[in-house]
Write a protein that holds these residues in place. Sequence first.
Motif, mmCIF file in Angstrom:
data_model
loop_
_atom_site.group_PDB
_atom_site.id
_atom_site.type_symbol
_atom_site.label_atom_id
_atom_site.label_comp_id
_atom_site.label_asym_id
_atom_site.label_seq_id
_atom_site.Cartn_x
_atom_site.Cartn_y
_atom_site.Cartn_z
ATOM 1 N N ALA A 148 -0.860 -16.591 -23.531
ATOM 2 C CA ALA A 148 -1.116 -16.771 -22.104
ATOM 3 C C ALA A 148 -1.139 -15.434 -21.378
ATOM 4 O O ALA A 148 -1.899 -15.240 -20.430
ATOM 5 C CB ALA A 148 -0.049 -17.689 -21.502
ATOM 6 N N ALA A 149 -0.325 -14.497 -21.833
ATOM 7 C CA ALA A 149 -0.233 -13.203 -21.162
ATOM 8 C C ALA A 149 -1.335 -12.237 -21.570
ATOM 9 O O ALA A 149 -1.677 -11.327 -20.799
ATOM 10 C CB ALA A 149 1.139 -12.571 -21.444
ATOM 11 N N ASN A 150 -1.903 -12.431 -22.769
ATOM 12 C CA ASN A 150 -2.808 -11.397 -23.288
ATOM 13 C C ASN A 150 -4.229 -11.866 -23.591
ATOM 14 O O ASN A 150 -5.149 -11.053 -23.560
ATOM 15 C CB ASN A 150 -2.206 -10.780 -24.567
ATOM 16 N N TRP A 151 -4.393 -13.111 -23.902
ATOM 17 C CA TRP A 151 -5.766 -13.521 -24.197
ATOM 18 C C TRP A 151 -6.098 -14.919 -23.672
ATOM 19 O O TRP A 151 -6.863 -15.684 -24.279
ATOM 20 C CB TRP A 151 -6.086 -13.407 -25.682
ATOM 21 N N ALA A 152 -5.566 -15.246 -22.527
ATOM 22 C CA ALA A 152 -5.912 -16.529 -21.918
ATOM 23 C C ALA A 152 -7.366 -16.550 -21.484
ATOM 24 O O ALA A 152 -8.017 -17.593 -21.466
ATOM 25 C CB ALA A 152 -5.002 -16.797 -20.709
ATOM 26 N N GLU A 153 -7.911 -15.358 -21.149
ATOM 27 C CA GLU A 153 -9.312 -15.252 -20.749
ATOM 28 C C GLU A 153 -10.121 -14.625 -21.866
ATOM 29 O O GLU A 153 -9.594 -13.880 -22.710
ATOM 30 C CB GLU A 153 -9.435 -14.404 -19.474
#
Length: 1417
Positions: free
Chosen positions: A22-27
């Motif tokens: 969630a903090a590093n590759w949610a997008e």
Amino acid sequence: MATTGSPTVAEIYSSKFFDLAAANWAEDHEQPVEGADTVISGLFSELENEGFNERSLVILDYLLYLEKFLWPSWTYNAKDDHTILVAIAAVVKQRENTLNWDLFSKNEELFSDFFQRVLTLSSTSAIPIRTRTYIISFIDAAFRSLDSSLIRRECAPLVSISIWNSLHSLSTRDSLVNSSTGLKKSWRAATKKFEAADDVRKVRLRLERGWLYSIVLDVLRLSYAQGNDTNAQVIAYIERVLELLIDIISQLPTRRFSNTLLKDLNLGVAIKLSPAYKNEKNILLRQLHEILDQFMNFPIDDLTGVLISKEEFQRQNSKQVLQFQKIALDHFKEKLLVLALSNYGSVSKREDLLENLEPLTDDELRSLCQQLGLATEYSVQGVDTGRQLKIELLAYKFVRRKSWEEKCEALHSLPTEKSLSSAILKQTSAFDAFKPLPIPRLNLQYLSTSDFFNRAFELYRLESFFEIKSNIESIVERLKLQPSSRELKLTGFSRMAQRISRPAILETAPAKVGESHPAYVRAELYLELDRVSEEVQKEWEMLRPEEVVFLVALQAPNPKATNELEKIGVKYIRAAEVAGVYDHNNNPIHVPGASQQRNGQKPLYGRIARRRRLHVMVDPVTYSHDSDKVYDSVNFVFRRHQRENNFKSILDNVKDLTQTDVVLPDWLVDVFLGYGDPASASYENLPNRPEKVDLNDTFINWGHLTSSFEKMVVSAEGNLEASLPPYVLRETTKIVEPEGPKKTRGRKKKVAEEGADAKEVQVIEVSTYHAPNMGPYLVDARKKNTIPFTPAQVKAIYSGTNPGLTVIVGPPGTGKTDVATQIISNIYHSNPKQRTLVVTHSNQALNRLFEKIIALDIDERHLLRLGHGEDDLRTDVSYSRYGRVDNLLDRRSALLKEVARLSDSVGGQGPHGESCEAAGYFYKLFVLPAWKKFKSRDGIADVESLSREFPFHAYFANAPQPLFNPHSHSLEEAIEIADGCFRHLEKIFTELEDIRPFELLRTAKDRANYLLTREARIIALTSTHAAMRRREIVSLGFHYENVIIEEAAQLTEIESFIPLSLQINGSSKNALERVVLIGDHLQNAPIIQNLAFRHYANLEQSLFSRLLRLNVPSITLDAQGRARPEIAELYSWKYRLAGKDGLTNLPMCFENEEYKFANAGFKHVFQFIDVPDYNGAGETEPSPHFIQNLGEAEYTVAIYMYMRLLGYPGDKISVLTPYVGQKVLIQNILTERCKRNPIFGLPATVATVDQYQGEQNDYIILSLVRTKRVGYLRDVRRLTVAMSRARLGLYVLGRRYLVESSVEIRPFLERLDTNRGEGDKLELSIGEMFPSARACQEIDDSSVVVMEGVEHLGKFVFEMTTRKVEMMREEGRLPAPATVEQIAAADQTDERDMEDVDIESEVEDIEDVEDDMDEED
């Protein structure tokens, strides 16, 4: 790491990696992520510390860390940790069967740099061995994906001719290079490329040409290092490398130069002498070595790919032995004189050879090996190069080894407890995707057809034995054996098992010449069926001859036993083929459930009356090695369901293929093996391509024809615009000059520009011909096609009508079956001497196709339907072999009556209608002369004179209308009518001539065989029937020229190949002219239960999908006419992503009234409904892999009842679910609530998604079931099938967060969300009855009611039902209450129905049971 199953959604969300994601590759990221190195280093350390735990890797895969983070962040300067994680992530995707190399294709140069880093790391000894194992797995995955140009570019240099720089001697290399001109050129080019490279490039070239050599040497070093034979991580690495080498040399493009290097390194011998191999606990290593050795010595020319025949192989070996003996005589005469003078057979025997070599010293052995070109030294320390190595090298080179064909021949088709407990079956049952398996794989390419047969036979045999073992274990589990020291006790029951006393051996036939086992062994069993239901009794009585049953010796379970079967109480298993079932009077059982009485025999009742005698043929090979105690111990007989119990006949027929030189047509063989030009088998490239092609009635009219070739120039011979079909097409190319020259300066420039403007265009030249008048009766009228085929369909039909290979991709609703039938019709009319084989996967699909063939303009006497599924054909006429014979004999009688009537009408004397022979004489002596006399008359000047002279006026007096009308017919028309009348007569006598052999053949079997081999021109059968009956069909001399396979994507490769080999090839040539494969690789693949065989061995690979991977030209049908455009959009995106333009909608999807209006009672025509836990539970699993969801089942039935209350016809509604358990649950609820209620009744079908492929209905209710983990719903192909069955309405019940958790199936949900209700709740439109008069987009929000859940909908339906009953009572339409007798009868019917859907039957059903992708559960 054993397969522990896919993680649940809850497990993913609670994972320690979820917050990291969630903090590093949610997008999504296209560019490297800032600070990624720190995150990746920490992630790598954590994974490395836990030993790259499989669970963690799979959870990270579900969190999309490769797609969204690892790869977007990778650069040339990335750390090794980053590179390794990318490789491991790709390996996990390969394990999950979701690896798509297109992920790396956006930046091919970057991937090339990455691949070089991986190669460097794979040969770096400083990298931990466990990590290097993953890296080797990544490289292996690449070598098995050579259909990707991205991968092919990186892998090719690793196995190019430049690797010959590592051969042990220059003389060996020079000898090889100079053996052909092509090799010389390749070697010079590789040398020049290296010399011309700069320093940086040379580093890369050195890595590529030395990589394979270094990997092999590293394996040898590790194999001999002290203590490594017990080091599990080292052994796992060696096994992975052996697996990689097998994959490299089992495909010709990668084998060509690499196999020479492996032989030069004497890898087979060196590994075998290593401590790692000698440790008997390393079973997998030894098994992989055996497979590698088999491929290294496969009889094929590595450089040319030409298969070496047995004779040529023998000649080459003899030449090598002669050279060996010459060297022995010249240099070691004193010690090897006996060897030099020995015959070939003696030298090829290990014992004799070793005895002859014993006198040689170590130095002499080394000298002998060097003179034979064998390397005896290695550049790596630790490898034992002593005397034993040299002796084994000589033995390896000259001792004869068993061929793969001989090994296949030695394998039995019938299992025993030993074969069912084999190490390989244990390994495949406990499949670990991160470990190799000792089984062959089906690749993109094969070395030869025999290589393919050998692999297919071994895999199919193992898969069959796995299913049999699973069935036996399931039966034993249901019997519930109890531990007991005295006697066997059981407290359960299985309808598939019967307790018996010791089998009585009735007859043991003497052995045949050359065999040591009896010719056959006949035994008798007594079945006491007095304690089972009549249904179960009938099932036992329905055992067919040649069906396999299992004689089982059960004993008390022994949990301490090492053997898996002994643990559950199985001591012995012997397979036997049924010879017959007899009643208590020793009469054959012809009618299940009924006992036969001969004259004088009195009927008996009670226990004795239900006793049955079962005669079986015991496997004579196994029997010859058995002791009496085996059969003394047998106390049970087990059976399997008939449709899954045809394994023996199929195995025997596949084994026949391994022992036979099956010849494919020259134009097809390279494409099948995967080599050469993928388009070489297409009609455009065949030398026998016809100049003109008659497309018969493919086109409706001239406008239809021209619109089908919009991108081509259509020219006509004469004015055809007003003409009707048939049309004959001739495809040519023409050079079209520009309309006018451009203004240029200078004559040369002008000519050059004119030449540049000229272009080559394809031209379709069209001609027509007059379809002859076939007679004055209605039966003479020709049936014409009425389907306006789309341009893509026309292209497919045109290609299929031409000779060659045609591959047609048919997405849902695009008319695959219509295209197939038109191709069949065109071939039938254009090639009257040819025969066509029509094959499908299932009886259901075959009947659907065959019913359309019957409706064509094809003489029914030329149609034949083989197999038991013919009973389900919806026709009045039987098309089975014996049914067709009866019909032909009936037809004979009818035609002879017509001959007698004709004879009377022309005054013929004699019994001309008594037989076909008499009719033939009558035709030659009376009819034909009369016709010739009429045609030769010169005085026919008008219609009246023609009418007077016509000799058959009296016969045609019963025509629907007068033949000749002077007022309405011209003379030319009258002559054509007369010709048509004669054609009608001619057809009668032609038919009788064809039927005449049936008068001469006396037995039904001979007549049926003659029908198959001579009379039928279109023969339809399932792939299973073809596999079962191949030996019988071939022995009859069956021949054919065309094969059309529908559902080709659902057939395994061997199932697709067998229909191509049902005839004996004359003059070493195959008579096949056309092969048409029709299917959809984006829908269901072949069903393979075992995960190991499906994913690891790739047994689910179809020939259809492999040809598409090889870029064989295909035609995609691009317009659907099944569903509303809105529903079609739910799945058409898959075909856009597949590189196609996607699906368009036929005009009918907008114009037909049913598509214009909404679904009565529903706000939306499709909707996803989120179903929460019901009674505190979501999915449940009452027995392994039997998955149910009560909430969704209740919701499904409530929606169905709601639709029926609105007036929807029950036969227009189908209920689908991916899982058998849910299917059974829904059936139970429907039976309880709807079956006996005339207001509701039952839907058209309740089926699994797999069962329903190829079917459709107006309205589909789909229950997805899963709430914990995605399971095999992750296979997009199944959801494509599920979403594409509905025409007008689709209502999907599932759990939103679960579907959203899978990137593979999320796109379906995104499109369903275009009609998303509030909170994913069902939205109804009240106040409507079926059919609706509301337009699709017309919504009155005031009439919309939201169902809060299943309870709300259930209450709503109950209130509607109450009002409906009251209204019917007021109108006097309420049926009378059922009587006690009716209720009892209905209850009995329900019991029988429940037996039909018995859990035991369903779970064991190979076509319905969830495939073992849900072993992940």
